[in-house]
Design a protein around this motif. Structure first.
Motif, PDB file in Angstrom:
ATOM      1  N   MET A   1       0.835  -1.200   0.000  1.00  0.00           N
ATOM      2  CA  MET A   1       0.000   0.000   0.000  1.00  0.00           C
ATOM      3  C   MET A   1       0.871   1.251   0.000  1.00  0.00           C
ATOM      4  N   THR A   2       0.355   2.348  -0.571  1.00  0.00           N
ATOM      5  CA  THR A   2       1.144   3.577  -0.637  1.00  0.00           C
ATOM      6  C   THR A   2       1.032   4.318   0.697  1.00  0.00           C
ATOM      7  N   ILE A   3       2.165   4.820   1.172  1.00  0.00           N
ATOM      8  CA  ILE A   3       2.167   5.570   2.432  1.00  0.00           C
ATOM      9  C   ILE A   3       1.657   6.986   2.136  1.00  0.00           C
ATOM     10  N   PRO A   4       0.605   7.454   2.832  1.00  0.00           N
ATOM     11  CA  PRO A   4       0.097   8.794   2.551  1.00  0.00           C
ATOM     12  C   PRO A   4       1.194   9.847   2.657  1.00  0.00           C
ATOM     13  N   GLY A   5       1.308  10.693   1.646  1.00  0.00           N
ATOM     14  CA  GLY A   5       2.249  11.808   1.689  1.00  0.00           C
ATOM     15  C   GLY A   5       3.604  11.511   1.084  1.00  0.00           C
ATOM     16  N   ILE A   6       3.898  10.256   0.767  1.00  0.00           N
ATOM     17  CA  ILE A   6       5.258   9.953   0.278  1.00  0.00           C
ATOM     18  C   ILE A   6       5.341  10.252  -1.239  1.00  0.00           C
TER      19      ILE A   6
ATOM     20  N   ILE B   1      10.507   7.824   7.652  1.00  0.00           N
ATOM     21  CA  ILE B   1      10.419   9.226   8.098  1.00  0.00           C
ATOM     22  C   ILE B   1       9.028   9.779   7.771  1.00  0.00           C
ATOM     23  N   GLN B   2       8.504   9.432   6.599  1.00  0.00           N
ATOM     24  CA  GLN B   2       7.153   9.910   6.239  1.00  0.00           C
ATOM     25  C   GLN B   2       6.118   9.364   7.222  1.00  0.00           C
TER      26      GLN B   2
ATOM     27  N   ALA C   1       2.478  10.428  11.853  1.00  0.00           N
ATOM     28  CA  ALA C   1       1.950  10.040  13.168  1.00  0.00           C
ATOM     29  C   ALA C   1       2.211  11.073  14.261  1.00  0.00           C
ATOM     30  N   LYS C   2       3.133  11.994  14.045  1.00  0.00           N
ATOM     31  CA  LYS C   2       3.494  12.944  15.115  1.00  0.00           C
ATOM     32  C   LYS C   2       2.401  13.995  15.300  1.00  0.00           C
ATOM     33  N   ALA C   3       2.457  14.694  16.437  1.00  0.00           N
ATOM     34  CA  ALA C   3       1.587  15.853  16.611  1.00  0.00           C
ATOM     35  C   ALA C   3       2.027  16.908  15.591  1.00  0.00           C
TER      36      ALA C   3
ATOM     37  N   ASN D   1      25.754  14.171   5.340  1.00  0.00           N
ATOM     38  CA  ASN D   1      25.924  13.610   3.990  1.00  0.00           C
ATOM     39  C   ASN D   1      24.769  12.728   3.558  1.00  0.00           C
ATOM     40  N   LEU D   2      23.562  13.128   3.902  1.00  0.00           N
ATOM     41  CA  LEU D   2      22.385  12.391   3.448  1.00  0.00           C
ATOM     42  C   LEU D   2      21.784  13.133   2.254  1.00  0.00           C
ATOM     43  N   PRO D   3      21.058  12.417   1.383  1.00  0.00           N
ATOM     44  CA  PRO D   3      20.587  13.059   0.155  1.00  0.00           C
ATOM     45  C   PRO D   3      19.676  14.264   0.392  1.00  0.00           C
ATOM     46  N   GLY D   4      18.845  14.271   1.433  1.00  0.00           N
ATOM     47  CA  GLY D   4      17.955  15.423   1.602  1.00  0.00           C
ATOM     48  C   GLY D   4      17.109  15.338   2.850  1.00  0.00           C
ATOM     49  N   ASP D   5      16.226  16.371   3.014  1.00  0.00           N
ATOM     50  CA  ASP D   5      15.445  16.484   4.245  1.00  0.00           C
ATOM     51  C   ASP D   5      14.475  15.319   4.447  1.00  0.00           C
ATOM     52  N   GLU D   6      14.185  14.560   3.381  1.00  0.00           N
ATOM     53  CA  GLU D   6      13.228  13.461   3.522  1.00  0.00           C
ATOM     54  C   GLU D   6      13.798  12.306   4.352  1.00  0.00           C
ATOM     55  N   HIS D   7      15.090  12.407   4.694  1.00  0.00           N
ATOM     56  CA  HIS D   7      15.716  11.391   5.561  1.00  0.00           C
ATOM     57  C   HIS D   7      15.730  11.806   7.039  1.00  0.00           C
TER      58      HIS D   7
END
Ligand SMILES: Cc1ncc(COP(=O)(O)O)c(C=O)c1O
Length: 443
Positions: A1-6, A299-300, A305-307, A119-125
């Motif tokens: 299933m697709t994760i909402p928002g990814i 991360i997504q 799930a966070k507030a 040295n990670l590709p971007g903020d999505e990590h």
């Protein structure tokens, strides 16, 4: 299933990672996987006349020019209390941090800076939480079904993993570190055999450098766990103290070839989470900023799930300053000073009669020190009762507080001492000597 928002790219990146036996969708709780995250008008529109979030249109009600409220900005930004009062009368209180607004829920700027640092590709990590304590808890809530699933921990270790498990009604399986002679390495064979026989373990929390051990874990051991085909869950490496070891490499005090952080493993593994914090090396325990690095898919899910507004605006503002080039330079200076202070503290403690070994790896900003029943030269053994007395008397009679860890596995007789300023350390050394003399050792 697709994760909402990814995004498609984030999903594709996650899918390209190993190990093949790890399927995120199979371990995340179905109700979390399918949840539609909270959305607000501010997700789409951030500017203009903002009447969408039931904030207070008159601004905050903090007392004008209060010295207890530096972030109020009156003194620093508007040029003094009179100016601030005048401004209040005309236009409402100055509010350089927009305190009357809900904070930015995404904080892409800070996340991009952190991703670049690591040295990670971007903020999505990158996930940001209220201290790494929020990260530790949120991962459990996302993955572990209450009353059914369990986590694994490797004592002696940080207590919050088990506290969160108790709150979340999640079981705790303990696989101790090798404690012989203060080694404190992972017992990988025991861990793997426990994982094989306990399929409801969904998360393993590893702490590197460990608290209270101060010992860096061997990343080859971490890889063995990540690669274990029968283990379908997550590996969380808690690196609250990692900056101290990394700085030692930068300063040439540690072998440059040694890789200390597990973050580079994120380029390979999707079953890994690395948590870090601004509370230790950056000296910002008071602002509560913790970080999780992982695959974009996890991360997504954590963001979903966070507030929505978990990180307060003053925290975000101060974290941005701390992560600016000038902030990082200053943090490095502090780390270097603390490393020097740690060496000095260690050298001063060891000759005290009744102080035994300094246990563990000394890879963080604290030392784990044995208190003995007799001088080391006379074959003294760790003495937990005496450590307890020294701890209590130092705190109650001399006002110096360390941590008594003598009841932790493999830490008999041990006090954990945070590296302080030079003056604090000297006082600590003096008092430990005094307490032990009062106990009849080295009198
Ligand atoms: C190993 C470890 N992890 C996490 C934390 C919590 O850190 P934070 O202040 O980011 O919540 C601590 C705090 O002492 C710690 O020792």
């Amino acid at each position: 299933m697709t994760i909402p928002g990814i995004s498609e790219t984030a999903a594709a990146h996650t899918a390209s990672l190993k190990p093949p036996h790890f399927v995120l969708e199979d371990i995340v709780r179905p109700n979390i996987l399918s949840l539609q995250p909270y959305r607000c008008a501010r997700d789409d529109y951030q500017e203009g006349i903002l009447l969408d979030a039931n904030e207070n249109s008159l601004g905050h009600a903090l007392p004008s020019g209060s010295s207890a409220l530096p972030l109020n900005g009156h003194e620093n930004i508007k040029g003094g209390n009179d100016a601030a009062a005048a401004q209040d009368a005309v236009a409402g209180p100055s509010d350089p941090l927009d305190l009357h607004r809900y904070p930015d829920p995404s904080l892409f700027g800070i996340k991009s800076t952190l991703a670049k640092h690591r040295n990670l590709p971007g903020d999505e990590h990158v996930f940001l939480g209220v201290g790494s304590d929020e990260v530790i808890d949120l991962i459990q809530r996302v993955v572990c079904t209450p009353g059914k699933d369990a986590i694994a921990v490797c004592p002696p270790t940080y207590g919050m993993y088990s506290v969160c498990a108790a709150v979340n009604d999640v079981g705790v399986v303990k696989v101790p570190l090798r404690v012989d002679d203060g080694d404190f390495s992972l017992d990988v064979d025991a861990l793997l055999s426990t994982l094989r026989s306990t399929p409801n373990i969904k998360i393993i929390y590893l702490c590197s450098p460990g608290n209270p051990t101060g010992t860096l874990l061997d990343l080859r051991d971490v890889r063995r766990i990540l690669d274990e085909p029968t283990y379908k869950g997550l590996v969380v490496v808690d690196e609250a103290y990692i900056d101290f070891a990394e700085e030692e490499i930068r300063l040439g005090r540690r072998d440059k070839a040694q890789q200390v952080s597990a973050v580079p493993l994120l380029a390979e593994y999707k079953n890994l989470v690395v948590s870090q914090t601004l509370s230790k090396a950056y000296g910002l325990a008071g602002i509560r900023m913790g970080i999780a690095y992982s695959s974009p898919a996890l991360i997504q899910i954590m963001n979903n799930a966070k507030a929505p507004y978990n990180v307060p605006q003053p925290t975000a503002h101060l974290a941005s300053l701390a992560l600016s080039p000038a902030g990082v330079d200053r943090a490095r200076l502090h780390i270097k000073q603390l490393l020097d202070n740690r060496d000095e503290l260690l050298a001063a403690l060891l000759p005290i009669p009744g102080v035994g070994d300094v246990m563990g790896g000394n890879d963080a900003n604290f030392l784990l020190v044995q208190i003995l029943d007799a001088p080391k030269t006379q074959g003294g053994k760790p003495d937990s009762a005496r450590a307890g007395r020294v701890y209590k008397r130092m705190a109650e009679e001399r006002g110096l507080v360390v941590r008594n860890r003598s009841s932790d596995l493999g830490c008999a007789g041990c006090l954990r001492i945070t590296v302080g300023t030079q003056i604090e350390n000297r006082r600590c050394v003096e008092l430990i000597g005094e307490m032990l003399r009062a106990e009849g050792i080295g009198a």
